[in-house]
Design an enzyme around this catalytic site. Structure first.
Site, PDB file in Angstrom:
ATOM      1  N   ALA A 159       0.783  -1.206   0.069  1.00  0.00           N
ATOM      2  CA  ALA A 159      -0.203   0.037  -0.092  1.00  0.00           C
ATOM      3  C   ALA A 159       0.874   1.242  -0.073  1.00  0.00           C
ATOM      4  CB  ALA A 159      -0.775  -0.052   1.090  1.00  0.00           C
ATOM      5  N   ASN A 186       3.958  -7.474   3.714  1.00  0.00           N
ATOM      6  CA  ASN A 186       3.157  -8.886   3.693  1.00  0.00           C
ATOM      7  C   ASN A 186       3.173  -9.247   2.201  1.00  0.00           C
ATOM      8  OD1 ASN A 186       2.606  -9.545   6.055  1.00  0.00           O
ATOM      9  ND2 ASN A 186       0.767  -8.474   6.336  1.00  0.00           N
ATOM     10  N   GLY A 192       0.936 -13.743  -4.095  1.00  0.00           N
ATOM     11  CA  GLY A 192       0.809 -12.675  -5.044  1.00  0.00           C
ATOM     12  C   GLY A 192      -0.475 -12.674  -5.974  1.00  0.00           C
ATOM     13  N   ASP A 368       1.048  -0.388  14.401  1.00  0.00           N
ATOM     14  CA  ASP A 368       1.229   1.063  15.020  1.00  0.00           C
ATOM     15  C   ASP A 368       0.325   1.965  14.481  1.00  0.00           C
ATOM     16  OD1 ASP A 368       3.349  -0.941  15.421  1.00  0.00           O
ATOM     17  OD2 ASP A 368       4.977   0.571  14.692  1.00  0.00           O
ATOM     18  N   ARG A 427     -12.960 -18.455   3.984  1.00  0.00           N
ATOM     19  CA  ARG A 427     -11.674 -18.719   4.665  1.00  0.00           C
ATOM     20  C   ARG A 427     -12.062 -18.917   6.351  1.00  0.00           C
ATOM     21  NH1 ARG A 427      -7.010 -14.590   2.414  1.00  0.00           N
ATOM     22  NH2 ARG A 427      -6.668 -15.992   0.665  1.00  0.00           N
ATOM     23  N   GLU A 566      -3.935  -2.560   5.059  1.00  0.00           N
ATOM     24  CA  GLU A 566      -4.353  -3.360   5.895  1.00  0.00           C
ATOM     25  C   GLU A 566      -4.754  -2.727   7.094  1.00  0.00           C
ATOM     26  OE1 GLU A 566      -2.431  -7.083   6.344  1.00  0.00           O
ATOM     27  OE2 GLU A 566      -3.620  -7.415   8.007  1.00  0.00           O
ATOM     28  N   ALA A 581      -6.904  -8.812  -1.004  1.00  0.00           N
ATOM     29  CA  ALA A 581      -5.830  -7.723  -0.428  1.00  0.00           C
ATOM     30  C   ALA A 581      -4.978  -7.002  -1.225  1.00  0.00           C
ATOM     31  CB  ALA A 581      -5.163  -8.673   0.695  1.00  0.00           C
TER      32      ALA A 581
END
Ligand code: ADP
Length: 600
Positions: A159, A186, A192, A368, A427, A566, A581
């Site tokens: 990102a 990540n 991928g 964070d 999932r 994320e 994602a």
């Protein structure tokens, strides 16, 4: 992955000797003196295991002094292990000690190199204890630095990199701060897979799809908890973002597939191994352009504001306190908190205890950004939505080592040899079912349709041959032989496969309601790999709108503050579809970069 890669690191022997000779004595130096007093000289080989297989190196001793370390063979992953390969041998030489720190994010590779050096020292028959002296604590001179830029991006995962490149393409001067010594977050650990409705590739494979279908599967797959406006932005932007990546020279395979929990064949696979395609594409852009800089090993600790407008960040490295002024905006792209077990426990309401579970994530995924954002009034949403995968490596929790090659051609069986779930399910459904099995562990079963040859590689660039050599995959020429290898009931395994094959042929309803099929499991040899639940993605986070602007607790946007990836919440609802994602972080990273750069 690099085979037989040879890296030669030579230290200036004479210079170090001169330094030892003219400086005062301390423990570190006396160790050098002791070792150099030793008579042993020569080149010795040592080996150990790294992340992906054996590491073989040679070590040159000159009267007991470690003069050179050369990696002869290894299979460590490009992008993830590079820094350990570069830094660890050099540090061992500098310190004349094997007590050096692991490189964050590449711990297993670091340990593998240290162990191989230890093995070489053993082969040299030296007194190992002499090479185990602790590093003498250095006195670090901390300096203050103030920088001016247009846009600050916090975090160098997918990102943050998309945001940085996009902000720069839209005219901004950009500084990206990354707390780890490497880029990639990540993304570089992922398989991928990137979901996008793609008229050209899908049509060629006869796959019907639409933006509406992708929207509905994302919205419903997340229990209608996602924000429809954000989902629409995601599904509409996913394919244009692929074209954007292609314009930056990234390559994708022609064939699309269904990734685990992706529910539909719209996952694109980068042509380069794992997530390196994304990260190298961005890195290449950054390396070839001015006014876009990265500061590594530096953690942002505060977002600053003036008169209700975000205007920069405070960050710290080992030796520098930074104050970075951002005239146009700050983009938070710090990722989720899957690797922060305290935060996981704090917010988890849906799963049995997560305290002891491993995670697929990189070590910097500690949440964070949530604290940074909350400190300037951001609203945090849906933090209880934590995604687990049924696909963790039993030893590390990582995604690597997974033998599946797409959802259609594999089944899951428990330790009795029985199937227990629709393997094309969401999932969370699959993971919950797995948690009910003995030991919460299962075997993924594939056949030659997935591995026509034993050097065929999985999504993590590992061949089935390598996985078997590492004891992470097992093989049987027949189903019975495989059952014997993995110690499950052969009759049950046979029945499970027969029932599955009948469903593939449409002779019978699948007993678990599965609908995603391609080939029967009928072409030996058969292969199996063990998998356990692992913490994968935190769906909640900072509330944003479709412009990637951060929303405050008062419902108003926080001026000049953006978030992407994320660290944000509200897109995936309570369950993220596999493959969404990478699309999310690219689409919203790109939007955040563009919008931040257009501020005054
Ligand atoms: P995304 O997929 O959203 O890009 P990742 O977790 O892949 O998220 O990447 C987030 C990146 O942000 C990681 O490289 C991580 O090390 C970095 N990061 C996290 N917290 C900080 C921080 N406080 N300062 C600087 N970088 C950070």
């Amino acid at each position: 992955m690099k085979n037989n890669k040879s890296i030669s690191l030579i230290i200036c022997f004479l210079l170090v000797f001169t330094l030892i000779g003219c400086s005062g004595k301390n423990i570190e130096e006396s160790s050098k003196t002791q070792n150099t007093q030793s008579e042993i000289s020569g080149v010795f080989e040592g080996k150990s295991f790294g992340h992906n297989g054996e590491i073989l190196l040679s070590l040159e001793l000159d009267s007991g002094y470690i003069k050179e370390i050369t990696l002869l063979e290894h299979k460590e992953s490009e992008g993830i292990s590079d820094l350990a390969i570069e830094r660890i041998p050099q540090e061992i030489i500098n310190e004349q000690s094997i007590k050096v720190d692991n490189v964050s994010g590449a711990t297993i590779t670091s340990r593998g190199i240290i162990n191989a050096v230890t093995d070489a020292l053993k082969n040299a028959n030296v007194v190992i204890e002499k090479y185990k002296l602790e590093k003498v604590a250095e006195t670090i001179q901390v300096t203050n630095k103030e920088l001016d830029t247009d846009v600050v991006v916090i975090g160098g995962g997918g990102a943050g990199l998309a945001a940085a490149v996009s902000a720069h393409q839209n005219g901004a001067k950009v500084v990206l701060i990354e707390k780890m010594p490497r880029l990639g977050g990540n993304t570089i650990l992922s398989g991928g897979a990137y979901n996008a409705v793609d008229p050209s590739r899908q049509e060629k494979q006869g796959i019907e799809d639409s933006i509406e279908k992708h929207f509905n599967q994302t919205y419903e797959g997340g229990d209608k908890k996602g924000n429809p406006e954000l989902i629409q932005t995601l599904v509409e932007g996913a394919y244009p973002a692929i074209e954007w990546l292609e314009s930056l020279n990234m390559k994708f395979d022609d064939k699309v597939f269904t990734v685990l929990g992706g529910l539909w064949p719209r996952a694109h696979k980068p042509s380069s191994a794992v997530g390196t395609g994304f990260i190298n594409t961005y890195k290449n852009y950054i390396d070839n352009n001015d006014n876009i800089d990265i500061i590594f090993d530096t953690e942002v600790t505060e977002i600053t504001e003036i008169e209700g407008k975000v205007n920069g960040v405070i960050a710290q490295s080992r030796d520098t306190n930074y104050k970075i002024n951002a005239s146009k905006g700050v983009i938070i792209a710090t990722g989720g908190f899957a690797n922060n077990s305290q935060l996981r426990d704090k917010y988890n309401t849906q799963w049995p205890s997560l305290t002891k579970l491993k995670s697929t994530n990189h070590p910097g995924a500690t949440g964070d950004g949530l604290i940074l954002a909350e400190d300037v009034g951001a609203n945090l949403i849906n933090l209880e939505d934590i995604q687990l995968l049924p696909m963790g490596d039993p030893a590390t929790g990582s995604l690597s080592g997974n033998v599946e090659q797409g959802v259609e051609n594999r089944i899951f069986i428990n330790n009795d040899g029985n199937r227990f779930v629709d393997e094309g399910e969401r999932r969370d459904v699959m993971t919950k079912a797995l948690m009910e099995q003995e030991d919460s562990s299962m075997w993924v079963i594939v056949d030659t349709h997935s591995y026509p040859t034993e050097d065929t590689r999985n999504n993590f660039n590992e061949s089935i041959e390598e996985l078997m050599a590492q004891g992470r995959a097992f093989k049987g020429e027949t189903i019975e032989e495989l059952a014997e290898q993995i110690k499950v009931n052969p009759k049950n395994l046979k029945k499970s496969i027969e029932e599955f094959n009948a469903a593939v042929e449409n002779k019978a309803e699948d007993p678990f309601g599965r609908t995603l099929f391609e080939n029967k499991l009928d072409k030996g040899p058969f292969y199996a790999g063990k998998r356990v639940p692992t913490v994968h993605h935190t769906m909640g986070g900072i509330e944003i709108n479709s412009k990637a602007e951060v929303i405050g607790k008062d419902g108003k946007i926080i001026k000049n503050l953006y978030a992407a990836g994320e660290v944000t919440g509200g897109i995936h609802g309570s369950n993220r579809l596999g493959g969404n994602a990478l699309a999310d972080i690219t689409v919203f990273g790109k939007i955040a970069g563009k919008n931040a750069s257009s501020n005054n």
